[in-house]
Design an enzyme around this catalytic site. Structure first.
Site: not given
Length: 423
Positions: A205, A286-287, A370, A399
């Protein structure tokens, strides 16, 4: 993704208490914190005293689901820790069924108190929340892909002499994507004849993904979808509010364009003679993990998918297990916005709903602690995959995944692409 603001006081409190007694999670009865028998999970902490003299501490365990529903609470007990020494406290409990559970240990002594929470999982491969895709879900994406196909890609390669090496050339790549938006990335290709397998790397992100400079026998496309890195001419990166941009209307939602940008990146690779079109992998965290899933779902030309700590999965569970005031504020800004309407729009971009379309092998990495992309959402999409799949859980990771994951992922990819074990 950023650190949750509401965690800061908790972390600060724990850090202050840890000056005298430090609590660290231990996983004695399961190496990765995942359990699968007798509907029982086990929690553990080591208590490391920084005091010179022995200290008696009072302990109490509180167990909840990952959504905060109470499961069990222990009776207070006492433990004596030698000066400068360590002791371990463990607690086992029966749980309702598959899912993730949190154990909070509160520890107090004369003049001090500290608490910390650790998460474990039970039979995560059996977590199977209902799909939320609307009746026109497939039609929406077929129409979106058809719109993308009407855009002239205008592929361009710009050699980067300063980044190129003896064994490979590096290019900046430019192209037009959905809505005629300009996007690009960095394309590394060995100088031999080929054809070469390719790894597409997609960013987290707001990240700016750059060349990898690693492989001599593999082409790499480090791709920045709109609003990221070198893809900000038409869609700016600031403010970094991608997930609420255009959320009032599915047609103009940010992730509609971002998902299609990644398909356009595959189009670019298929235009190149030096690329083996049957050996294309996509990888991101993640993203980037969510983009890896969506690209593999929307484009059958993807041969391997390597997500880790994936975002953009199972929005309903996501907002029950992770708190984001930014989304609350966005909904409150207009009377026309409700959680129901917001979740309906998001359902068109939920990779859990796309998961049944993914047929290629998948290798997924999970951070058990996470709080940003909770493990339950990772498995919500993973368990809907139809093809061959593997996962690895890192019990201490928040994360992130450990560095080991990337080495394992590259080895997994190289084996399936018929490449030598070491680059």
């Amino acid at each position: 993704m950023r650190l949750l603001p509401w965690l800061l006081p908790i972390l600060a409190f724990s850090a202050n208490g840890a000056q005298k007694v430090l609590l660290e999670p231990v996983f004695e009865k399961s190496a990765n914190g995942i359990f699968s028998k007798d509907r029982e999970v086990h929690f553990g902490f080591s208590l490391d005293s920084r005091l010179k003299d022995p200290v008696g501490v009072e302990l109490e365990w509180e167990i909840t689901t990952d959504q905060g529903k109470p499961i069990a609470r222990s009776k207070p007990s006492r433990l004596k820790i030698p000066g400068g020494g360590k002791k371990t406290s463990g607690y086992s409990v029966k749980i309702p069924g598959p899912g993730f559970y949190k154990g909070k240990l509160s520890c107090s002594w004369e003049g001090g108190r500290v608490s910390r929470t650790v998460q474990v999982g039970y039979a995560p491969e059996k977590i199977l929340p209902a799909l939320t895709g609307p009746v026109d879900f497939r039609e929406f994406w077929n129409e979106s892909l058809a719109e993308l196909a009407q855009v002239d890609p205008q592929f361009r390669l710009i050699l980067q002499p300063g980044l190129s090496r003896d064994e490979r050339n590096v290019y900046e790549v430019r192209m037009r994507s959905h809505g005629n938006v300009r996007v690009g990335g960095w394309y590394e290709v060995p100088k031999g004849k080929g054809p070469y397998p390719v790894l597409i790397r997609v960013p987290g992100y707001g990240a700016n993904i750059k060349p990898l400079n690693r492989f001599k026998d593999l082409a790499v496309l480090s791709f920045n979808p709109r609003g990221h890195g070198n893809s900000q001419e038409d869609v700016k990166g600031k403010p970094g509010n991608y997930w609420i941009r255009g959320l009032d209307d599915r047609a103009g939602y940010y992730y509609r364009g971002a998902y299609l940008d990644c398909v356009r990146a595959v189009d670019f690779l298929h235009s190149r003679k030096e690329v083996d079109p049957k050996r294309i992998a996509v990888k991101g965290g993640s993203q980037g993990g969510g983009l890896s899933f969506s690209t593999a779902a929307l484009d059958k030309r993807i041969a391997l998918c390597i997500p880790h700590i994936p975002f953009l999965t199972n929005w309903e569970l996501y907002f029950k297990t992770s708190r984001w005031p930014e989304m609350d504020r966005w909904i409150d800004e207009k009377d026309s916005r409700t959680w129901q309407s917001t979740l309906r729009t998001l359902s068109y971009f939920d990779t859990m709903n796309m998961a049944p379309w993914i047929e290629c092998p998948v290798f997924m990495g999970v951070g058990l602690q996470d709080a940003i992309c909770p493990p339950v959402t990772n498995f919500a999409v993973y368990n809907r995959l139809k093809g061959k799949k593997e996962f690895i859980v890192y019990p201490h990771a928040k994360h992130y995944v450990e560095k080991e994951f990337h080495s394992l992922a590259f080895a997994w990819m190289r084996k399936r692409f018929g490449l030598k074990p070491n680059p």
